[in-house]
Motif scaffolding. Structure first.
Motif, short mmCIF file in Angstrom:
data_model
loop_
_atom_site.label_atom_id
_atom_site.label_comp_id
_atom_site.label_asym_id
_atom_site.label_seq_id
_atom_site.Cartn_x
_atom_site.Cartn_y
_atom_site.Cartn_z
N SER A 44 100.77 47.76 -42.72
CA SER A 44 100.87 49.03 -41.99
C SER A 44 99.53 49.44 -41.39
O SER A 44 99.48 50.28 -40.49
CB SER A 44 101.39 50.13 -42.92
OG SER A 44 100.40 50.53 -43.86
N TYR A 45 98.44 48.84 -41.87
CA TYR A 45 97.11 49.15 -41.34
C TYR A 45 96.68 48.18 -40.25
O TYR A 45 95.53 48.23 -39.79
CB TYR A 45 96.07 49.11 -42.47
CG TYR A 45 96.12 50.31 -43.38
CD1 TYR A 45 95.58 51.54 -43.00
CD2 TYR A 45 96.72 50.22 -44.65
CE1 TYR A 45 95.63 52.64 -43.83
CE2 TYR A 45 96.77 51.32 -45.49
CZ TYR A 45 96.22 52.52 -45.08
OH TYR A 45 96.27 53.61 -45.91
N ARG A 46 97.59 47.35 -39.81
CA ARG A 46 97.24 46.27 -38.88
C ARG A 46 96.56 46.78 -37.61
O ARG A 46 95.63 46.16 -37.10
CB ARG A 46 98.50 45.49 -38.52
CG ARG A 46 98.25 44.22 -37.72
CD ARG A 46 99.51 43.39 -37.64
NE ARG A 46 99.31 42.11 -37.00
CZ ARG A 46 100.24 41.16 -36.93
NH1 ARG A 46 101.43 41.37 -37.49
NH2 ARG A 46 99.97 40.01 -36.33
N TYR A 47 96.99 47.93 -37.11
CA TYR A 47 96.42 48.47 -35.87
C TYR A 47 95.71 49.80 -36.09
O TYR A 47 95.49 50.55 -35.15
CB TYR A 47 97.52 48.62 -34.82
CG TYR A 47 98.22 47.31 -34.51
CD1 TYR A 47 97.54 46.27 -33.87
CD2 TYR A 47 99.54 47.09 -34.91
CE1 TYR A 47 98.17 45.06 -33.60
CE2 TYR A 47 100.17 45.88 -34.65
CZ TYR A 47 99.48 44.87 -34.00
OH TYR A 47 100.11 43.67 -33.74
N ASP A 48 95.36 50.09 -37.32
CA ASP A 48 94.64 51.32 -37.62
C ASP A 48 93.22 51.23 -37.07
O ASP A 48 92.49 50.28 -37.37
CB ASP A 48 94.61 51.55 -39.13
CG ASP A 48 94.11 52.92 -39.52
OD1 ASP A 48 92.98 53.27 -39.13
OD2 ASP A 48 94.83 53.65 -40.21
N PRO A 49 92.77 52.21 -36.28
CA PRO A 49 91.43 52.12 -35.67
C PRO A 49 90.29 52.23 -36.67
O PRO A 49 89.15 51.86 -36.35
CB PRO A 49 91.41 53.30 -34.69
CG PRO A 49 92.42 54.26 -35.23
CD PRO A 49 93.50 53.42 -35.83
N ASN A 50 90.58 52.74 -37.87
CA ASN A 50 89.52 52.92 -38.86
C ASN A 50 89.54 51.86 -39.97
O ASN A 50 88.75 51.96 -40.91
CB ASN A 50 89.63 54.30 -39.52
CG ASN A 50 89.27 55.42 -38.57
OD1 ASN A 50 88.33 55.29 -37.78
ND2 ASN A 50 90.01 56.50 -38.62
N MET A 51 90.43 50.88 -39.86
CA MET A 51 90.61 49.92 -40.95
C MET A 51 90.67 48.49 -40.42
O MET A 51 91.42 48.20 -39.48
CB MET A 51 91.90 50.22 -41.72
CG MET A 51 92.17 49.31 -42.90
SD MET A 51 91.22 49.73 -44.37
CE MET A 51 91.96 51.31 -44.79
#
Length: 269
Positions: free
Chosen positions: A183-190
């Motif tokens: 779910s964090y694949r496209y997170d800008p901070n991760m």
């Protein structure tokens, strides 16, 4: 400003350093803001150092010696503060974590705490036979609130492949955990990378560690042992750990390749 009344100087070298800054500041009738202006930093940073919530830089220590005319006392104390071993220190660490502007972490055995699902955290804490299990699970989940902030830190995570293959007995728990990572694949901070077994022996074969970059105060390295935590805020040691971390990132799969491996492991469950 941070409250200084609760500081116990005997707790650690960092606490002693902070108490000495406070003692000399008050003796010279300066406010935290006054001292900060002379040291070219904010009054808030002075308050955080006085309450052992930030690590001082060597420039801060030298500046205190000049302002307070302490004949190098702070400079001589600073190396001890910068190479700091603190047992049972994790509660304080979470305060530093919440104030960091960026976090880089390598995890060799278990899922990084800020990325754990509630069920995964519960299972891990249960296997460790921790008392007050539900309270500890709740505290771990509360730590993750920093990810939801508007000013959330930039986080780079390198997970050893062993972390993904060491699974709870209940496959459903691991399935949800892997889905959570994706779910964090496209997170800008991760950014999440996996260090595969095929990369060989990792450059940090001695275990997991975190690098925290602070907005003010010294950056530091955090690692854990059995019943203790070890912190290093000396710039040379931070630089060495950062270089080791860069080697880990270089050996790891790309973020997209890592997501692909996680997805493939998810299909196996």
């Amino acid at each position: 400003m941070p409250n200084t009344t609760d500081l116990d100087p005997s707790k650690s070298p960092l606490a002693f350093f902070g108490s000495e800054v406070r003692r000399h500041r008050e003796k010279t009738d300066m406010t935290q803001k006054d001292l900060g202006s002379k040291l070219y930093c904010s009054g808030a940073l002075v308050g955080y150092i006085e309450t052992a919530k930030r690590f001082p830089t060597d420039e801060f220590a030298d500046g205190c010696d000049k302002i307070f005319e302490t004949d190098g006392s702070f400079a001589r104390l600073w190396p001890l503060v910068a190479r700091l071993a603190l047992p049972s220190w994790f509660r304080e660490y979470t305060e530093f974590e919440a104030s960091a502007t960026s976090i880089r972490t390598y995890q060799a055995q278990y899922m990084y705490g800020l990325l754990q699902t509630e069920d995964y955290a519960r299972e891990m804490l249960r296997m460790g036979r921790h008392e007050d299990l539900e309270a500890k699970v709740a505290a771990r989940m509360e730590r993750q609130d920093i990810l939801m902030r508007q000013d959330a830190p930039q986080i780079w995570v390198v997970l050893d492949e062993a972390v993904l293959r060491r699974r709870p007995a209940d496959n459903g728990i691991m399935r949800a955990q892997l889905e959570h990572l994706l779910s964090y694949r496209y997170d800008p901070n991760m950014v999440i990378q996996v260090l595969p077994f095929s990369a060989g022996i990792p450059t940090s074969a001695d275990g997991s560690f975190n690098l925290l970059t602070m907005n003010e105060g010294a950056d530091f390295v955090y690692s854990e042992g059995v019943g203790s935590a070890h912190v290093m805020a000396h710039p040379d040691e931070f630089k060495q750990a950062a270089f080791r971390y860069d080697l880990l990132r270089a050996a790891a799969l790309s973020p997209e390749g890592s997501a692909g491996l996680i997805a493939s492991l998810l299909e196996e469950l």
